[in-house]
Design a protein around this motif. Structure first.
Motif, PDB file in Angstrom:
ATOM      1  N   ILE A 110       0.832  -0.663   0.064  1.00  0.00           N
ATOM      2  CA  ILE A 110       0.053  -0.650   0.168  1.00  0.00           C
ATOM      3  C   ILE A 110       0.967   1.045  -0.016  1.00  0.00           C
ATOM      4  CG2 ILE A 110      -2.140   0.807   1.008  1.00  0.00           C
ATOM      5  CD1 ILE A 110      -2.938  -1.685   0.246  1.00  0.00           C
ATOM      6  N   SER A 140       0.563   4.809   0.700  1.00  0.00           N
ATOM      7  CA  SER A 140      -0.461   6.004   1.165  1.00  0.00           C
ATOM      8  C   SER A 140      -0.809   7.109   0.448  1.00  0.00           C
ATOM      9  CB  SER A 140      -0.743   6.255   2.369  1.00  0.00           C
ATOM     10  OG  SER A 140       0.723   6.094   3.412  1.00  0.00           O
ATOM     11  N   GLY A 141       0.582   7.653   0.105  1.00  0.00           N
ATOM     12  CA  GLY A 141       1.112   9.172  -0.635  1.00  0.00           C
ATOM     13  C   GLY A 141       0.271   9.465  -2.204  1.00  0.00           C
ATOM     14  N   SER A 142       0.019   8.393  -2.750  1.00  0.00           N
ATOM     15  CA  SER A 142      -0.405   7.911  -3.776  1.00  0.00           C
ATOM     16  C   SER A 142      -1.499   8.884  -4.690  1.00  0.00           C
ATOM     17  CB  SER A 142      -0.082   6.412  -4.666  1.00  0.00           C
ATOM     18  OG  SER A 142      -1.024   5.958  -5.925  1.00  0.00           O
ATOM     19  N   GLY A 143      -1.481   9.133  -6.095  1.00  0.00           N
ATOM     20  CA  GLY A 143      -2.774   9.534  -6.568  1.00  0.00           C
ATOM     21  C   GLY A 143      -3.847   8.977  -6.113  1.00  0.00           C
ATOM     22  N   GLU A 144      -3.465   7.711  -6.419  1.00  0.00           N
ATOM     23  CA  GLU A 144      -4.031   6.504  -7.255  1.00  0.00           C
ATOM     24  C   GLU A 144      -4.631   5.939  -5.509  1.00  0.00           C
ATOM     25  OE1 GLU A 144      -5.686   5.171  -9.511  1.00  0.00           O
ATOM     26  OE2 GLU A 144      -4.085   4.322 -10.756  1.00  0.00           O
TER      27      GLU A 144
END
Lengths: 307, 168
Positions: free
Chosen positions: B38, B40-44
């Motif tokens: 995971i 958690s800072g992703s754009g997804e």
């Protein structure tokens, strides 16, 4: 119908002439983990203290588990957990003494084994005084104290402030563990948007004391969009697209922050206004939050100027 | 001395986690918490990340038909994410027909022969291929270079599947 466990109506607080919380109307349903976000000084801590009846509101009211915050009975308080900002615990007590002290407020449902297991997992000696613990260790004790009474509603004020990644993760695990139990609800404030995204299914945003969002995290993620449009010559004089929050112009580019419109609508507007191309940027939650709470005339602190 | 044994202990616990295949047995519940990553800072959104990684595992044969996905709450606890996020990922996979959920018993990888493929799905696929071909040709690659690249990537998926069939 899910029950509302936390409700505020026109909740307002002035400190002297400073408005800290401005007519907050909030409803949090049972069973969610709610991330409570806002910039420093946005009024999160004040709002939390008002909800818990630790501060008297200037106007408005709030209810926890159906009971007015100004008149929470011991029976209701036993069903609510509260973790203060900075994990302030009595420094002169040992972990064991603090457990005994805290347990006396939750006589019916304190889980001795759960607390002992957590302290053992954290590898903390029960006889050690709180004042001799590091910040991280004190936070771990605070987490164990918060979870051991199995609260129906757990409110945590920036619980992971200043903690390392591993201890932060333990707090997230604790929240997930609690929420798996029937009918538990968590509200926590945080500045770490990655943590909020990871564990929350609901997000509340306040800015300058005003409620800006209270919706499912997915709704927020899907709603706040950044679009870059390029034009052959100049940008259109009027930007009349639905849901426009911010509009930044450069010579032949428009950068728009939009709330809500579907991608197809954006495409239609781009075609109608003669954009050569447009690109919908995938923002992460942190970028979305920064754009969403940015003032209208927001500029970057430092800008690169061509010389 | 204490230090060296601790070192060895930690290495031996890491190694099997890297050996993904060892954790997945056909027809049993997959232990996915160990390999789903995971960010958690992703754009997804996180539910998309979970669904995409399970899709890829199915394409590679790391998860095969009849395998049971972990219970929603179990995977949520393992990944330290909200249970609703896992449920959302599972329903996304269900909509595309990759998994089916049986009330009361769980979520299972579906039989590839029974998955529906309509013209629209194929259209999406060809569009994406066009996109890749465009980029490749614009980089100055020849048609045959692209085919070799494609074969190489495909082998990563197909070989894994064959390997698994041999092991069963």
């Amino acid at each position: 119908m899910t029950e509302t466990v936390l409700e505020t109506e026109g909740l307002t607080k002035y400190y002297g002439s400073t408005l800290a919380v401005d007519h907050l109307d909030l409803k949090i349903p049972q069973g969610c983990i709610c991330g409570f976000v806002g910039r420093n000084g946005a009024g999160k801590t004040t709002a939390i203290k008002l909800m818990l009846g630790l501060l008297r509101p200037t106007a408005g009211s709030s209810r926890l588990l159906g009971c007015d915050s100004a008149a929470l009975t011991p029976a209701i308080r036993q069903r609510i957990g509260y973790v203060t900002e900075g994990h302030r615990l009595f420094r002169w007590m040992s972990i064991a003494e603090l457990e005994k002290f805290q347990r006396s407020f939750f006589p019916k449902q304190w889980d001795d084994k759960f607390f002992a297991d957590m302290i053992e997992y954290f590898n903390l000696p029960k006889k050690r005084k709180i004042k001799n613990l590091s910040n991280g260790e004190r936070a771990q004790v605070s987490l164990a104290l918060a979870l051991a009474p199995n609260p129906e509603l757990l409110i945590m004020d920036d619980p992971t402030l200043g903690l390392d990644a591993a201890i932060r993760r333990q707090f997230l695990e604790g929240m997930i563990e609690l929420i798996m139990r029937q009918g538990r609800t968590v509200l926590f404030s945080s500045h770490i948007l990655g943590d909020v995204e990871r564990v929350s299914d609901r997000i509340v945003v306040i800015d300058k004391g005003v409620l800006r969002a209270n919706c499912s995290l997915e709704e927020f993620r899907a709603a706040v969009k950044k679009v870059i449009l390029s034009f052959a010559d100049s940008t259109p004089a009027e930007v009349d697209i639905e849901g426009l929050l911010h509009c930044r112009r450069s010579e032949n580019e428009l950068e728009l922050i939009l709330i809500g419109p579907a991608d197809e609508q954006i495409g239609k507007w781009a075609d109608k206004n003669g954009a050569e191309k447009y690109h919908i940027v995938k923002m992460n939650l942190e970028d979305q939050f920064i754009e969403y709470t940015a003032p209208a005339n927001h500029r970057r602190l430092f800008r690169w100027e061509e010389t | 001395m204490v230090h060296s044994t601790q070192c060895i202990k930690s290495i031996s616990t890491i190694v099997p986690i890297l050996n993904i295949e060892g954790f997945i047995n056909r027809g049993k519940t997959a232990v996915m918490g160990l390999w789903i990553q995971i960010s958690s800072g992703s754009g997804e959104p996180i539910y998309v990340q979970v669904a995409e990684q399970i899709s890829e595992a199915i394409a590679k044969g790391e998860l095969a038909k009849g395998d049971k996905l972990p219970a929603v709450r179990k995977l949520a606890a393992e990944l330290v994410i909200n249970p609703n996020t896992v449920a959302r990922a599972y329903s996304r996979l269900e909509r595309t027909g990759l998994v089916t959920s049986k009330t009361g018993s769980g979520t299972f990888v579906s039989d590839p022969k029974l998955r529906r493929r309509d013209a629209a799905d194929i259209n999406v696929l060809t569009e994406r291929m066009d996109n890749v071909i465009t980029r490749g040709l614009n980089l100055g690659l020849e048609g045959r270079d692209l085919i070799e690249l494609f074969k190489g990537r495909l082998a990563k998926f197909v070989n894994k599947k064959a390997e698994r069939r041999k092991n069963d």
